[in-house]
Design a protein around this motif. Structure first.
Motif, PDB file in Angstrom:
ATOM      1  N   HIS A   8       0.859  -1.188   0.000  1.00 26.08           N
ATOM      2  CA  HIS A   8       0.000   0.000   0.000  1.00 26.08           C
ATOM      3  C   HIS A   8       0.893   1.234   0.000  1.00 26.08           C
ATOM      4  O   HIS A   8       1.898   1.283   0.723  1.00 26.08           O
ATOM      5  CB  HIS A   8      -0.925   0.007   1.220  1.00 26.08           C
ATOM      6  N   PRO A   9       0.531   2.280  -0.768  1.00 26.36           N
ATOM      7  CA  PRO A   9       1.396   3.455  -0.912  1.00 26.36           C
ATOM      8  C   PRO A   9       1.587   4.269   0.361  1.00 26.36           C
ATOM      9  O   PRO A   9       2.494   5.101   0.425  1.00 26.36           O
ATOM     10  CB  PRO A   9       0.671   4.306  -1.969  1.00 26.36           C
ATOM     11  N   LEU A  10       0.769   4.052   1.384  1.00 22.34           N
ATOM     12  CA  LEU A  10       0.902   4.801   2.623  1.00 22.34           C
ATOM     13  C   LEU A  10       1.786   4.089   3.647  1.00 22.34           C
ATOM     14  O   LEU A  10       2.255   4.706   4.602  1.00 22.34           O
ATOM     15  CB  LEU A  10      -0.482   5.056   3.234  1.00 22.34           C
ATOM     16  N   ALA A  11       2.031   2.804   3.440  1.00 20.02           N
ATOM     17  CA  ALA A  11       2.694   1.977   4.447  1.00 20.02           C
ATOM     18  C   ALA A  11       4.210   2.164   4.413  1.00 20.02           C
ATOM     19  O   ALA A  11       4.851   1.966   3.381  1.00 20.02           O
ATOM     20  CB  ALA A  11       2.342   0.512   4.228  1.00 20.02           C
ATOM     21  N   SER A  12       4.768   2.508   5.554  1.00 23.25           N
ATOM     22  CA  SER A  12       6.203   2.803   5.624  1.00 23.25           C
ATOM     23  C   SER A  12       7.067   1.589   5.285  1.00 23.25           C
ATOM     24  O   SER A  12       8.115   1.727   4.640  1.00 23.25           O
ATOM     25  CB  SER A  12       6.564   3.342   7.008  1.00 23.25           C
ATOM     26  N   PHE A  13       6.665   0.399   5.700  1.00 22.80           N
ATOM     27  CA  PHE A  13       7.458  -0.778   5.370  1.00 22.80           C
ATOM     28  C   PHE A  13       7.406  -1.075   3.870  1.00 22.80           C
ATOM     29  O   PHE A  13       8.377  -1.579   3.303  1.00 22.80           O
ATOM     30  CB  PHE A  13       6.996  -1.990   6.181  1.00 22.80           C
ATOM     31  N   CYS A  14       6.301  -0.751   3.226  1.00 21.43           N
ATOM     32  CA  CYS A  14       6.227  -0.904   1.772  1.00 21.43           C
ATOM     33  C   CYS A  14       7.167   0.092   1.096  1.00 21.43           C
ATOM     34  O   CYS A  14       7.807  -0.228   0.084  1.00 21.43           O
ATOM     35  CB  CYS A  14       4.800  -0.704   1.286  1.00 21.43           C
ATOM     36  N   HIS A  15       7.258   1.296   1.646  1.00 20.36           N
ATOM     37  CA  HIS A  15       8.180   2.293   1.111  1.00 20.36           C
ATOM     38  C   HIS A  15       9.605   1.758   1.086  1.00 20.36           C
ATOM     39  O   HIS A  15      10.359   1.999   0.136  1.00 20.36           O
ATOM     40  CB  HIS A  15       8.144   3.562   1.965  1.00 20.36           C
ATOM     41  N   LYS A  16       9.978   1.063   2.133  1.00 11.43           N
ATOM     42  CA  LYS A  16      11.350   0.533   2.247  1.00 11.43           C
ATOM     43  C   LYS A  16      11.702  -0.345   1.050  1.00 11.43           C
ATOM     44  O   LYS A  16      12.783  -0.199   0.458  1.00 11.43           O
ATOM     45  CB  LYS A  16      11.475  -0.247   3.559  1.00 11.43           C
ATOM     46  N   VAL A  17      10.788  -1.234   0.666  1.00 11.35           N
ATOM     47  CA  VAL A  17      11.052  -2.133  -0.459  1.00 11.35           C
ATOM     48  C   VAL A  17      10.978  -1.384  -1.782  1.00 11.35           C
ATOM     49  O   VAL A  17      11.777  -1.628  -2.696  1.00 11.35           O
ATOM     50  CB  VAL A  17      10.077  -3.324  -0.439  1.00 11.35           C
ATOM     51  N   LEU A  18      10.044  -0.453  -1.900  1.00 13.96           N
ATOM     52  CA  LEU A  18       9.939   0.333  -3.127  1.00 13.96           C
ATOM     53  C   LEU A  18      11.225   1.107  -3.396  1.00 13.96           C
ATOM     54  O   LEU A  18      11.676   1.193  -4.545  1.00 13.96           O
ATOM     55  CB  LEU A  18       8.760   1.304  -3.033  1.00 13.96           C
ATOM     56  N   ILE A  19      11.826   1.657  -2.357  1.00 12.61           N
ATOM     57  CA  ILE A  19      13.091   2.369  -2.531  1.00 12.61           C
ATOM     58  C   ILE A  19      14.130   1.438  -3.143  1.00 12.61           C
ATOM     59  O   ILE A  19      14.842   1.809  -4.088  1.00 12.61           O
ATOM     60  CB  ILE A  19      13.591   2.924  -1.187  1.00 12.61           C
TER      61      ILE A  19
END
Length: 230
Positions: A8-19
């Protein structure tokens, strides 16, 4: 496309992998999980009954990879790019893993405790737990400030998995417990992270969803100005 990221675009742990994915320009399908939608929820739980996001599905290898650090190491091994997010040297790799876990455990975890408590009903709030979480963040900030004494990134001159963990963790935690003038190296590090193209892209994609963040009024001014009108 063999790689599918469930998140989900709001989830900080998802951000980690997207980076990590954006650092190497790794092709993948970004599949949004809507836990309020039964079919979307069922698809996530079919692959990972724990129900936590993100997970990576590799159709080419018929593999499901959960947990952010494991996902990034998997990508580094099976879908490597120019950016080695985990050093080949064993001792340096241990330092990266240490600081990756540090950001997950001592920034992400207390940050999420505070955010979750904000969303609880009045009779379910945990003032002592929130106070302890804020104290943990302050302690962690001081440790990061010391670690950055002579470093550009958290473990040295190279951007690694640990910095992938740091960026979203610090982005959200700063809205809860500001870094303060007494931590200039942490503040400068944070600025480098938010201007890193991979994380800047993550934040841009999250703009339509920040309205759901309970501390949205404490987001950086540039983010608030760029958010779509409600």
């Amino acid at each position: 496309m063999p790689l599918v990221l469930y998140g989900h675009p709001l989830a900080s742990f998802c951000h980690k992998v997207l980076i990590a994915l954006y650092e190497n320009g790794t092709p993948f399908e970004d599949r949004l999980v809507d836990l309020s939608d039964e079919s979307s929820r069922a698809e996530l739980f079919r692959y990972w009954p724990v129900g936590k996001m993100p997970i990576l599905r590799d159709e080419a290898r018929d593999s499901t990879i959960p947990e952010t650090s494991i996902i990034i190491e998997y990508l580094d091994r099976h879908y490597p790019g120019e950016a080695h997010l985990l050093p080949l040297d064993a001792d340096r790799a241990l330092q990266v893993r240490l600081w990756d876990r540090f950001f997950d455990l001592y920034i992400q975890t207390p940050m999420q405790k505070i955010v979750a408590d904000k969303m609880h009903a009045a009779d379910a709030k945990d003032p002592q737990g929130e106070s302890e979480a804020r104290a943990t963040l302050a302690m962690a900030y001081d440790m990061i400030e010391r670690q950055l004494a002579n470093a550009l990134w958290i473990t040295g001159d190279s951007f690694t998995m640990a910095d992938c963990a740091a960026a979203p963790a610090l982005f959200y935690s700063e809205t809860l417990v500001p870094f303060g003038a007494e931590r200039p190296k942490l503040s400068a590090y944070y600025e480098r992270l938010v201007h890193r193209p991979s994380f800047a892209r993550v934040l841009k994609e999250a703009l339509p969803y920040f309205k759901f963040y309970p501390y949205k009024h404490q987001l950086p001014e540039a983010i608030r100005k760029a958010m779509p009108a409600e």
